[in-house]
Write an enzyme that holds these catalytic residues in place. Structure first.
Site: not given
Ligand code: F6R
Length: 646
Positions: A641, A2, A526, A519, A74, A99
């Site tokens: 994200k 969100c 994804e 990865e 979301w 949120n």
């Molecule tokens: C995959 C991706 C997610 C993030 C995860 C952690 O491409 O981006 O798996 O890596 O949600 O996010 P952060 O790094 O922001 O803690």
């Protein structure tokens, strides 16, 4: 996840709110909405799907005013639908955007229903609107503003869980209330106008000056001023950590009682200038943000390493924060905690921390770690890794770790003002610049570079000057090596067509290239929605070999290192079952193309930096497979994200 935007201004705020929502689209969402105060009325519009659909709706009905809030949702509680979209309202006089997750929403809902409130959605958020309305009606205060704040504070005291909130009330057409607990929120300072948002990126079109609210803060924002209040008498972070800890032995979940009555005190928070420029709206020459970010990696890696090594090759560990030098010298082991791609970075780093620094290292997914009854060995440095610095599980793990007896906490993060950075003892910034594509690319490789630097910093006594200098020059060579790999894009693009009709793919690697393979598999699933799994190549015959047939592409990561010969035998096992091999292989590895074997030759690089270099072609492969499949590369379905809820 969100996204929230709010504005108090002299001008019509609707276009500002809509632009803010568009800038938050990258976070992932399924519906959007807006509420604006005008002439004694709260006007609201909500729509499922893209912000453009909300915008089209607003074009047909004039919704304008000088105070407003907006939201991209979301779905967590209740399916994506117009009636579940925010803002949620109560009695046509309160509008709320939220949120986070209100954990005690069920008990609040039933007590509000008993008081006569009717619910129009399945969300946890709607309880906040009714709760606020209820307390506003009951509040007694010397003036209108005090009444508003008093109702807000009482409402907050009943909420268990995580929230960033924006609230407006019909009787206060100039006042925007906001609060943060567990979900990020910033206030943007304009000229005779103020804004709120869950991410500064949402407001870069109107300001570059931001105030980051601290955990437990709430604020009253008008166009001329913003007054921020912090809680006294109880540490809101401790409260949050308590809520996110493992269940008590009695297994009691959070209830609907108010938190202990808090005192509030006005507080000044620093105004921070956003220094990355406004990169959000601009994909430049690229078709997608993801591709742009893949190609930005040479520059991002350079920026990550800048300021971390002196001209004479000395590691500048003081950038980690005060006392870092002495602290690093006393580290006896390392615990890394993170999620998703950042977790994979941690898994690669374990090989460096053990191999270079000689330190035992454990790596764990934050959502598991935070609920374990951990035993903390003496002298353990607790390291979190995160692109956003706002991932709910990683933050909760950090808060828990701070109470659990670790030597110190260190955040490796891409966002300087993030909660993770602000709440950790030490910080190592990756400086990759904003990452907009949901699939992480430059954040990953820069995390790896930062982790390799950290491993050398922790092991410098053991490694000796010469070895340290040679590792630093390997790191310095990375931007150019990655540039050479990026030049291979047309060949990788041609390989991508082979995946178009496939439903499953295996990724194989050994040593630090096993997490690189993990990865690679995560990237492919994804954004192309092809099921992909990674295995340590040595595990093949313990099960996954059963899956291999002539319809199964098997992607291998094969640098020329001490495990190459062993990996080659694993590749034979795959070929013998008809598996189609796509090898990302060192040009000196001596592997040859043949039936069912396609080698993409990569430059020979030093063993330690190979995981960074070999990650790049895997990103390009996923990107081009997604293009062939026609998926939404930058905003893959169901994903967000920044995962700011548990
Ligand atoms: C995959 C991706 C997610 C993030 C995860 C952690 O491409 O981006 O798996 O890596 O949600 O996010 P952060 O790094 O922001 O803690």
């Amino acid at each position: 996840m969100c996204g929230i935007v709010g504005a108090a201004s002299l001008r019509n705020v609707t276009p500002i709110l809509l632009e803010g929502l568009k800038r938050l689209e990258y976070r992932g969402y399924d519906s959007a909405g807006i509420a604006v105060a005008l002439a004694g009325q709260l006007q609201r519009e909500r729509e499922t799907g893209k912000v453009a659909e909300l915008e089209a709706k607003l074009a047909r009905r004039e919704v304008k005013g000088q105070l407003g809030i907006a939201h991209t949702r979301w779905a967590t509680h209740g399916k994506p639908s117009r009636y579940n979209a925010h803002p949620h309202m109560s009695n046509a006089s309160v509008a709320v955007v939220h949120n986070g997750i209100i954990e005690n929403h069920e008990s609040l809902r039933s007590s509000l229903q008993q008081q006569g409130y009717t619910f129009h959605s399945e969300t946890d958020t709607e309880v906040i609107a009714h709760l606020f309305d209820h307390h506003y009606r009951q509040a007694e205060a010397p003036d209108a503003e005090q009444r508003l704040l008093s109702a807000f504070r009482t409402t907050l005291s009943f909420l268990h869980g995580a929230y960033a909130l924006g609230i407006i009330h019909i009787e206060h057409p100039e006042s925007l209330l906001c609060a943060r607990m567990g979900s990020p929120l910033v206030i943007g300072e304009g000229s005779e106008e103020h804004f709120i948002a869950s991410d500064p990126l949402a407001l870069l079109q109107v300001t570059d000056r931001f105030i980051y609210l601290e955990e437990g803060d709430h604020a009253l924002v008008t166009r001329d001023a913003c007054r921020i209040y912090e809680a006294l008498g109880s540490d809101p972070r401790a409260e949050q950590a308590r809520q996110s800890m493992p269940m008590t032995t009695t297994g009691q979940p959070a209830g609907s009682d108010p938190k202990a009555v808090l005192e509030w005190s006005e507080v000044q928070r620093p105004v921070v200038r956003y220094e990355h420029g406004d990169q959000v709206a601009d994909k430049g020459e690229y078709r997608h943000f993801m591709l742009k970010e893949i190609h930005e990696q040479p520059r991002a890696l350079k920026a990550t390493l800048e300021g971390k090594v002196s001209d004479e090759g000395r590691l500048l560990t003081s950038i980690l924060g005060p006392g870092a030098d002495a602290l690093l010298a006393s580290v006896k082991q390392v615990q890394i905690v993170s999620c998703g791609t950042s977790y994979h970075a941690g898994l690669v780093a374990r090989y460096w921390l053990e191999g270079l620094a000689g330190l035992p290292c454990a790596v764990e997914i934050a959502s598991e770690f935070r609920y374990r009854h951990v035993v903390v060995p003496e002298g353990t440095l607790f390291v979190t890794i995160s692109q956003s610095g706002e991932t709910a599980d990683t933050l909760a793990a950090l808060r828990f770790a701070k109470t659990a007896g670790y030597l110190a906490t260190l955040a490796i993060c891409n966002v300087p003002g993030s909660s993770l950075v602000r709440e950790s003892d030490l910080r190592l910034l990756t400086n990759a610049g904003p990452e907009i594509g949901v699939a992480s690319t430059k954040a990953f490789t820069t995390q790896l570079a930062a982790l390799l630097w950290l491993s050398v910093a922790l092991g410098r006594e053991r490694l000796g000057e010469e070895r340290v200098a040679s590792l630093m020059s390997d790191l310095a060579a990375l931007p150019e090596q990655v540039e050479r790999v990026l030049d291979l894009e047309p060949t990788i693009e041609a390989l991508a067509a082979r995946f178009a009709s496939k439903h499953h793919t295996l990724f194989l690697g050994r040593g630090p290239h096993y997490p690189v393979a993990m990865e690679g598999a995560l990237k492919l699933k994804e954004i192309s929605y092809i099921h992909a799994e990674a295995y340590a190549a040595g595990e093949l015959k313990h099960g996954p070999l059963a899956l291999v047939d002539d319809d199964m592409p098997v992607v291998t990561v094969a640098p020329s290192d001490e495990l190459l010969e062993k990996l080659k035998s694993n590749l034979q096992e795959v070929r013998a079952r008809g598996g189609q091999l796509i090898n990302f292989v060192c040009e000196h590895a001596g592997l040859e193309d043949g039936e069912g074997v396609h080698n993409l030759l990569l430059p020979k690089v030093a063993d330690e930096v190979a995981p960074i270099v070999y990650s790049v072609p895997l990103q390009l492969l996923s990107y081009h497979v997604a293009l062939v499949k026609g998926t939404d590369v930058d905003k893959p379905r169901n994903l967000a994200k920044s995962v700011t809820v548990e």
